[in-house]
Enzyme design. Structure first.
Site, PDB file in Angstrom:
ATOM      1  CB  THR B  52      -1.056  -0.023   1.127  1.00 43.94           C
ATOM      2  OG1 THR B  52      -1.864   1.147   1.018  1.00 43.94           O
ATOM      3  CG2 THR B  52      -0.457  -0.126   2.513  1.00 43.94           C
ATOM      4  CD  GLU B  53      -1.285   5.266  -3.002  1.00 44.54           C
ATOM      5  OE1 GLU B  53      -1.330   4.518  -3.980  1.00 44.54           O
ATOM      6  OE2 GLU B  53      -2.000   6.278  -2.882  1.00 44.54           O
ATOM      7  CG  ASN B  54      -0.808   4.163   3.288  1.00 44.28           C
ATOM      8  OD1 ASN B  54      -1.016   3.256   2.483  1.00 44.28           O
ATOM      9  ND2 ASN B  54      -1.290   4.140   4.501  1.00 44.28           N
ATOM     10  CB  SER B  94       6.045   4.048  -0.685  1.00 47.63           C
ATOM     11  OG  SER B  94       4.913   3.326  -1.084  1.00 47.63           O
TER      12      SER B  94
END
Lengths: 237, 216
Positions: B52-54, B94
């Site tokens: 997940t990009e966060n 990320s």
């Protein structure tokens, strides 16, 4: 100064001036330094450019800073969320400027700013409206768009544990933009849930080296944006 | 006529179809909305790591009630868990994973997909709309395989699979495959090729609901 500890959150933000570029850590409420933001509201500095992934929710934190008409421009990737009302209203009324940046480009612009890199080429946003008017260049047959590094006058971040040298660790997905924002701020101001003696953080586990940090203030029990929003709180009340 | 039909697979069945196609050993990014459902459907016996990009590699399922951590969320800002062996990292790392080609599959939602694989999923471009791009442009620029999961038509019956996107693009020629409630469709050099149709859906019906000409 090697000792980064300051006495209060109000003192920590007291020199944020009108027209400053301010980076604010957080992805949604995770990592948002809400106490530092509220002290910036108390201080009342105007005409700020705020660099943050989102524009806040409800009427607390970043949303409250915007509602207090202290922000003239937002640089962000995702300016709406379930409970965001303040930014959309001002944006539709033409009363706040938006620079919309793809999230990875935003991260890299901040990283570059902190690393002394003035600009870079990225494949993100090529052939889209967000690349309109920007310089492009081909490398190995693929097109890339030129993007510029961003530096801030101040960076405001939240961390889990700090020592007086400014070494920091974070909590889970609250880390997000904060480590790179620490590097890109001329003055980096940190609210830490815990402060430990030097050596209390394993050197192998330090995420942000203290050289990137200027001020640390302890906020043991920070407010949570979603809890405040759910109970209809506003800041200032 | 104002009747809204939604035939074919349910949202969960669509998510299951996509999950079944993920090869063993893949690193996969799940976008906001319907893609989030896919994490609940990994078939037994294969290892897939969700990004997940966060800032989390090794995203696990939704936590039990009362076990949520306000600072453990996904890209849609919903509470998630971290699997054993997960790791956290900052945003530049990320997106190094995303843009640097380290992920195998990105699964996104869509407003429109065209027959050449152009994707529009961040703005309708209408006056008063608040544009919000998030990480979508980085994902389509950097991830090897881009899949879309979406309802076949809009709520008011308009095409989502179109000849040309009328909404602002997220990326040009980036989508490889689309999962809808009616069918699984591959984007090929020759055009949109139907791989599988939901039970009870005929090719003629599917074509009627799709603007570009479909290949069988």
């Amino acid at each position: 100064m090697i000792n980064k500890l300051v006495g209060s959150d109000a003192e920590a933000v007291s020199d944020i001036f009108n027209g400053a570029i301010v980076m604010i850590g957080g992805f949604g409420e995770a990592g948002s330094p809400i106490e530092l933001i509220h002290r910036l509201i108390d201080l009342g500095s105007k005409n700020l450019t705020v660099v943050s992934n989102n524009t806040g929710s409800g009427n607390v934190g970043i949303a409250a800073l915007i509602a207090n008409r202290q922000v003239s421009k937002m640089i962000c990737s995702f300016p709406r969320s379930t409970n965001s009302v303040v930014f959309p209203e001002l944006y539709r009324a033409g009363e706040i400027e938006l620079e919309l940046v793809p999230q990875g480009t935003l991260a890299e612009r901040i990283r570059a700013g902190g690393a002394g890199i003035p600009a870079f080429y990225t494949p993100s946003s090529v052939n889209t409206p967000l690349a309109d008017g920007k310089e492009t260049r081909e490398f190995n047959g693929q097109t890339y768009v030129l993007e510029y590094g961003i530096k801030a006058d101040f960076s405001l971040v939240k961390c889990e544990t700090a020592d007086r040298y400014g070494n920091l660790t974070y909590h889970k997905t609250a880390r997000n933009f904060s480590p790179i924002m620490c590097t890109a701020g001329s003055t980096t101001i940190v609210q830490a849930k815990n402060i430990v003696e030097p050596g209390g953080i394993d050197p192998e586990s330090v995420i942000t080296p203290g050289i990137f940090v200027n001020r640390v203030v302890e906020i043991n029990d920070p407010l949570h944006e979603s809890i405040l929003v759910a109970s209809g709180e506003r800041y200032p009340q | 006529m104002n009747t809204i039909e939604r035939l074919g697979w349910s949202r969960n069945e669509m998510a299951q179809k996509a999950a079944m196609d993920i090869p063993d050993g893949s690193y996969v990014n799940l976008g906001i909305g319907m893609p989030e459902l896919i994490a609940d459907h990994v078939p037994a016996g294969i290892e897939v790591i969700y990004h997940t990009e966060n800032g989390l590699l090794g995203m696990g399922p939704v936590p039990e009630k009362g076990q949520e951590d306000i600072e453990l969320i996904n890209a849609g800002k919903k509470y998630v868990t971290a699997i054993e062996g997960a790791c956290f990292f900052h945003h530049a790392d990320s997106f190094t994973m995303i843009r640097g080609g380290h992920l195998d599959i990105s699964i996104l939602g869509a407003l429109q997909v065209c027959e050449k694989g152009d994707l529009a999923n961040w703005s309708t471009g209408k006056p008063g709309a608040i544009p919000a791009v998030g990480g979508a442009m980085d994902l389509v620029a950097g991830v090897k395989n881009v899949w879309v999961i979406t309802d076949h038509n809009t709520k008011d019956g308009k095409f989502k699979l179109v000849n040309n996107c009328s909404f602002p693009l997220t990326g040009k020629g980036v989508v490889d495959r689309v999962y809808t409630n009616l069918a699984i469709i591959e984007i090929t050099e020759a055009g949109l090729k139907v791989r599988e149709m939901a039970p009870g859906i005929t090719f003629e019906y599917l074509q009627e609901k799709t603007e570009p000409k479909l290949l069988q």
